[in-house]
Design an enzyme around this catalytic site. Structure first.
Site, PDB file in Angstrom:
ATOM      1  N   LYS A 140     -20.602  -7.381  11.896  1.00  0.00           N
ATOM      2  CA  LYS A 140     -19.520  -7.940  12.731  1.00  0.00           C
ATOM      3  C   LYS A 140     -19.583  -9.293  12.723  1.00  0.00           C
ATOM      4  O   LYS A 140     -18.318 -10.053  12.605  1.00  0.00           O
ATOM      5  CB  LYS A 140     -19.743  -7.403  14.241  1.00  0.00           C
ATOM      6  CG  LYS A 140     -19.471  -5.766  14.305  1.00  0.00           C
ATOM      7  CD  LYS A 140     -20.057  -5.508  15.927  1.00  0.00           C
ATOM      8  CE  LYS A 140     -19.760  -3.855  15.733  1.00  0.00           C
ATOM      9  NZ  LYS A 140     -20.597  -3.190  17.026  1.00  0.00           N
ATOM     10  N   GLN A 181     -23.146  -4.222  22.551  1.00  0.00           N
ATOM     11  CA  GLN A 181     -23.709  -3.363  21.189  1.00  0.00           C
ATOM     12  C   GLN A 181     -24.331  -2.027  21.949  1.00  0.00           C
ATOM     13  O   GLN A 181     -25.469  -2.378  22.651  1.00  0.00           O
ATOM     14  CB  GLN A 181     -24.388  -4.173  20.366  1.00  0.00           C
ATOM     15  CG  GLN A 181     -24.853  -3.082  19.171  1.00  0.00           C
ATOM     16  CD  GLN A 181     -23.869  -2.791  18.133  1.00  0.00           C
ATOM     17  OE1 GLN A 181     -22.986  -3.425  17.932  1.00  0.00           O
ATOM     18  NE2 GLN A 181     -24.022  -1.302  17.792  1.00  0.00           N
ATOM     19  N   ASP A 239     -13.764  -3.235  23.132  1.00  0.00           N
ATOM     20  CA  ASP A 239     -14.105  -1.825  22.847  1.00  0.00           C
ATOM     21  C   ASP A 239     -13.013  -0.804  23.444  1.00  0.00           C
ATOM     22  O   ASP A 239     -13.313   0.276  23.140  1.00  0.00           O
ATOM     23  CB  ASP A 239     -15.681  -1.758  23.254  1.00  0.00           C
ATOM     24  CG  ASP A 239     -16.682  -1.971  22.153  1.00  0.00           C
ATOM     25  OD1 ASP A 239     -16.311  -1.610  21.022  1.00  0.00           O
ATOM     26  OD2 ASP A 239     -17.978  -1.915  22.422  1.00  0.00           O
TER      27      ASP A 239
END
Length: 279
Positions: free
Chosen positions: A49, A93, A116
């Site tokens: 990322k 995460q 997300d």
């Protein structure tokens, strides 16, 4: 022989488009990634990322917390990031250590920074079809279909898997594009027969090579969301590629299919979040 949908190539195109837009409008965009603990796979994903951010011209802010971090300590960091003007997107995460309440952590993120799209506000907006941010993997699948010129409208779509992260939002996005959608799961009766009806078959169950050729209608579009590690740390999808590929018209490989698109859509969501915060 099926056409392979190359997620690596598509993701590079999308990231180049994001970079061009950021440069054109002289935007300052930032993504904060929070990693709790020492899970090796999570560290690999975070590094990917960071690389994606660099390619897109997005500033990356990494926060690594110890395995012993409590829910309250994580919430305190989220509160800080929510008010940081340099941070447009916040990603926690996963997986998280057992002592942390994942639902509480997701709910604490400002919905406009929730790249997300796990916050209940964004989940609800996807349900209503009035969304700006959608879960990255389903959004990536939709982008693949769109860029390959594959229309969902009127098609029989079968999603194997009902997770909150992939299966459920995937079904909603297909429905918004006028697909006729069936969600299958562990208690579905006659699963093979249901899957063989699909014009578009999406496998997201986390079982390596589960979807064999017996599940695939000739000419179907087969999208493999699964990422499973097998012997020798080799990656396998949920689809038995060798058996399914001769029957499919289009198919995604593992690796190099949906995975890179998921990361590209995270970058796109971060740019979208920046736009939302500027309104």
């Amino acid at each position: 022989m099926a056409k392979i949908i190359d997620g690596n190539a598509l993701s590079k195109t999308i990231k180049a488009e994001i970079k061009a837009e950021i440069e054109r409008d002289s935007l300052k965009v930032g993504l904060a990634v929070v990693l709790v603990g020492d899970d090796p796979a999570s560290h690999v994903y975070v590094n990917y990322k960071k690389k994606d951010c660099a390619e897109c011209g997005i500033n990356s802010y990494e926060h690594i917390l110890p395995e012993s971090t409590s829910t309250d300590e994580l919430l305190a960091l989220i509160d800080k990031l929510n008010t940081d003007e340099n941070v447009n997107g916040i990603l926690i995460q996963q997986p998280l250590p057992r002592q942390i309440d994942v639902t509480t952590a997701n709910a604490r993120i400002n919905p406009k920074k929730d790249v997300d799209a796990f916050h209940a506000d964004n989940v609800g907006r996807v349900m209503l079809g009035e969304y700006h941010l959608a879960a990255c993997t389903p959004a990536g699948v939709m982008e693949m279909l769109k860029r390959e010129g594959l229309s969902v409208s009127g098609k029989e779509c079968v999603v194997v898997g009902r997770s909150n992260i992939v299966g459920k939002p995937m079904a909603m996005l297909l429905l918004h594009e006028h697909g006729t959608v069936t969600i299958c799961h562990s208690r579905t009766v006659n699963l093979k027969e249901v899957c063989r009806r699909a014009d578009i078959l999406i496998a997201a169950i986390g079982k390596p090579k589960f979807i064999t050729g017996d599940y695939v209608k000739k000419g179907a579009v087969v999208i493999d969301v699964g990422i499973n590690r097998g012997e020798g740390n080799k990656l396998y999808g949920d689809v038995d590629y060798e058996n399914a590929e001769p029957l499919a018209s289009y198919i995604t490989p593992v690796p190099g299919g949906v995975g890179p698109m998921t990361r590209a859509m995270l970058m796109k969501n971060t740019l979208t979040a920046k736009r939302l915060q500027s309104l």
